[in-house]
Design a protein around this motif. Sequence first.
Motif, PDB file in Angstrom:
ATOM      1  N   GLY A   1      -7.165  -3.727   0.808  1.00 53.26           N
ATOM      2  CA  GLY A   1      -8.123  -3.357   1.845  1.00 53.26           C
ATOM      3  C   GLY A   1      -7.509  -3.097   3.205  1.00 53.26           C
ATOM      4  O   GLY A   1      -8.209  -2.701   4.132  1.00 53.26           O
ATOM      5  N   PHE A   2      -6.201  -3.298   3.369  1.00 49.30           N
ATOM      6  CA  PHE A   2      -5.568  -3.005   4.648  1.00 49.30           C
ATOM      7  C   PHE A   2      -5.566  -1.501   4.866  1.00 49.30           C
ATOM      8  O   PHE A   2      -5.218  -0.728   3.975  1.00 49.30           O
ATOM      9  CB  PHE A   2      -4.128  -3.535   4.674  1.00 49.30           C
ATOM     10  CG  PHE A   2      -3.420  -3.216   5.961  1.00 49.30           C
ATOM     11  CD1 PHE A   2      -3.620  -3.983   7.087  1.00 49.30           C
ATOM     12  CD2 PHE A   2      -2.568  -2.125   6.041  1.00 49.30           C
ATOM     13  CE1 PHE A   2      -2.979  -3.687   8.277  1.00 49.30           C
ATOM     14  CE2 PHE A   2      -1.924  -1.812   7.229  1.00 49.30           C
ATOM     15  CZ  PHE A   2      -2.122  -2.597   8.343  1.00 49.30           C
ATOM     16  N   HIS A   3      -5.941  -1.074   6.075  1.00 52.65           N
ATOM     17  CA  HIS A   3      -5.974   0.352   6.390  1.00 52.65           C
ATOM     18  C   HIS A   3      -5.700   0.513   7.881  1.00 52.65           C
ATOM     19  O   HIS A   3      -6.384  -0.087   8.713  1.00 52.65           O
ATOM     20  CB  HIS A   3      -7.339   0.936   6.045  1.00 52.65           C
ATOM     21  CG  HIS A   3      -7.398   2.426   6.132  1.00 52.65           C
ATOM     22  ND1 HIS A   3      -8.579   3.116   6.145  1.00 52.65           N
ATOM     23  CD2 HIS A   3      -6.430   3.374   6.198  1.00 52.65           C
ATOM     24  CE1 HIS A   3      -8.354   4.416   6.209  1.00 52.65           C
ATOM     25  NE2 HIS A   3      -7.043   4.594   6.251  1.00 52.65           N
ATOM     26  N   VAL A   4      -4.690   1.281   8.208  1.00 52.51           N
ATOM     27  CA  VAL A   4      -4.385   1.622   9.588  1.00 52.51           C
ATOM     28  C   VAL A   4      -3.960   3.086   9.612  1.00 52.51           C
ATOM     29  O   VAL A   4      -3.350   3.578   8.664  1.00 52.51           O
ATOM     30  CB  VAL A   4      -3.300   0.688  10.188  1.00 52.51           C
ATOM     31  CG1 VAL A   4      -1.962   0.909   9.538  1.00 52.51           C
ATOM     32  CG2 VAL A   4      -3.204   0.826  11.688  1.00 52.51           C
ATOM     33  N   MET A   5      -4.341   3.779  10.674  1.00 58.36           N
ATOM     34  CA  MET A   5      -3.967   5.178  10.839  1.00 58.36           C
ATOM     35  C   MET A   5      -3.104   5.300  12.099  1.00 58.36           C
ATOM     36  O   MET A   5      -3.179   4.456  12.988  1.00 58.36           O
ATOM     37  CB  MET A   5      -5.218   6.053  10.965  1.00 58.36           C
ATOM     38  CG  MET A   5      -6.062   6.065   9.713  1.00 58.36           C
ATOM     39  SD  MET A   5      -7.671   6.858   9.929  1.00 58.36           S
ATOM     40  CE  MET A   5      -7.187   8.506  10.403  1.00 58.36           C
TER      41      MET A   5
ATOM     42  N   GLY B   1       0.812  -1.210   0.000  1.00 57.76           N
ATOM     43  CA  GLY B   1       0.000   0.000   0.000  1.00 57.76           C
ATOM     44  C   GLY B   1       0.842   1.254   0.000  1.00 57.76           C
ATOM     45  O   GLY B   1       2.048   1.232  -0.240  1.00 57.76           O
ATOM     46  N   GLU B   2       0.178   2.336   0.279  1.00 65.72           N
ATOM     47  CA  GLU B   2       0.812   3.652   0.275  1.00 65.72           C
ATOM     48  C   GLU B   2       0.759   4.276   1.658  1.00 65.72           C
ATOM     49  O   GLU B   2      -0.257   4.179   2.356  1.00 65.72           O
ATOM     50  CB  GLU B   2       0.097   4.577  -0.720  1.00 65.72           C
ATOM     51  CG  GLU B   2       0.177   4.113  -2.166  1.00 65.72           C
ATOM     52  CD  GLU B   2       1.600   4.108  -2.700  1.00 65.72           C
ATOM     53  OE1 GLU B   2       2.372   5.030  -2.360  1.00 65.72           O
ATOM     54  OE2 GLU B   2       1.935   3.171  -3.442  1.00 65.72           O
ATOM     55  N   VAL B   3       1.840   4.947   2.030  1.00 67.44           N
ATOM     56  CA  VAL B   3       1.896   5.691   3.284  1.00 67.44           C
ATOM     57  C   VAL B   3       1.590   7.154   2.995  1.00 67.44           C
ATOM     58  O   VAL B   3       2.144   7.723   2.054  1.00 67.44           O
ATOM     59  CB  VAL B   3       3.291   5.583   3.939  1.00 67.44           C
ATOM     60  CG1 VAL B   3       3.380   6.471   5.179  1.00 67.44           C
ATOM     61  CG2 VAL B   3       3.622   4.149   4.285  1.00 67.44           C
TER      62      VAL B   3
ATOM     63  N   VAL C   1      -1.633   3.998   6.357  1.00 66.15           N
ATOM     64  CA  VAL C   1      -1.252   3.057   5.310  1.00 66.15           C
ATOM     65  C   VAL C   1      -2.565   2.531   4.752  1.00 66.15           C
ATOM     66  O   VAL C   1      -3.450   2.114   5.505  1.00 66.15           O
ATOM     67  CB  VAL C   1      -0.410   1.877   5.836  1.00 66.15           C
ATOM     68  CG1 VAL C   1      -0.172   0.846   4.730  1.00 66.15           C
ATOM     69  CG2 VAL C   1       0.901   2.366   6.404  1.00 66.15           C
ATOM     70  N   LEU C   2      -2.689   2.576   3.435  1.00 67.03           N
ATOM     71  CA  LEU C   2      -3.885   2.099   2.758  1.00 67.03           C
ATOM     72  C   LEU C   2      -3.448   1.272   1.560  1.00 67.03           C
ATOM     73  O   LEU C   2      -2.678   1.752   0.727  1.00 67.03           O
ATOM     74  CB  LEU C   2      -4.749   3.286   2.310  1.00 67.03           C
ATOM     75  CG  LEU C   2      -6.067   2.985   1.627  1.00 67.03           C
ATOM     76  CD1 LEU C   2      -6.995   2.197   2.538  1.00 67.03           C
ATOM     77  CD2 LEU C   2      -6.730   4.294   1.205  1.00 67.03           C
ATOM     78  N   SER C   3      -3.918   0.015   1.496  1.00 69.13           N
ATOM     79  CA  SER C   3      -3.518  -0.855   0.398  1.00 69.13           C
ATOM     80  C   SER C   3      -4.710  -1.194  -0.486  1.00 69.13           C
ATOM     81  O   SER C   3      -5.862  -1.138  -0.045  1.00 69.13           O
ATOM     82  CB  SER C   3      -2.886  -2.147   0.918  1.00 69.13           C
ATOM     83  OG  SER C   3      -3.870  -3.054   1.335  1.00 69.13           O
TER      84      SER C   3
END
Length: 140
Positions: free
Chosen positions: A60-64, A28-30, A55-57
Amino acid sequence: MAITTTTHLNFRGQAREALSYYRSVFGGEVSLFTYEQAQRAKSPAENELITWGQVLSDAGFHVMAYDVQPERDWSPGTIPFFVSVRGQDAAEIQGYWDKLVEGSTVVEPIGPAGWSPLYGMVKDRFGVTWVLDVEVAYAG
């Protein structure tokens, strides 16, 4: 209308490093926004701290995450939450596990569990506890 929930992690000066690490695991992208960019830095020492990051991929992975300011109380606590990563592809989950355990403490080794053919728990070097498992459809 739909909503989503996203795990938001709080750090003390490690948000940038943690988000970079999670991107290396999940892809994903930072995206990062510093206190200086937000014009919220109260001292030069806060300029490069992260006031908002994620981080969003495509998977579907997403964490803030953000860095709690020095004047605010902060403690990582003792397992105040788990970040759960669940998917349908065992090879994908195993791949995330293999990267996430590097430099981390395994709490539950990855393997079969009563509810999943593949489950594991790991506490990473930032003190975040992750649970990874393969999602199984249940007859209800």
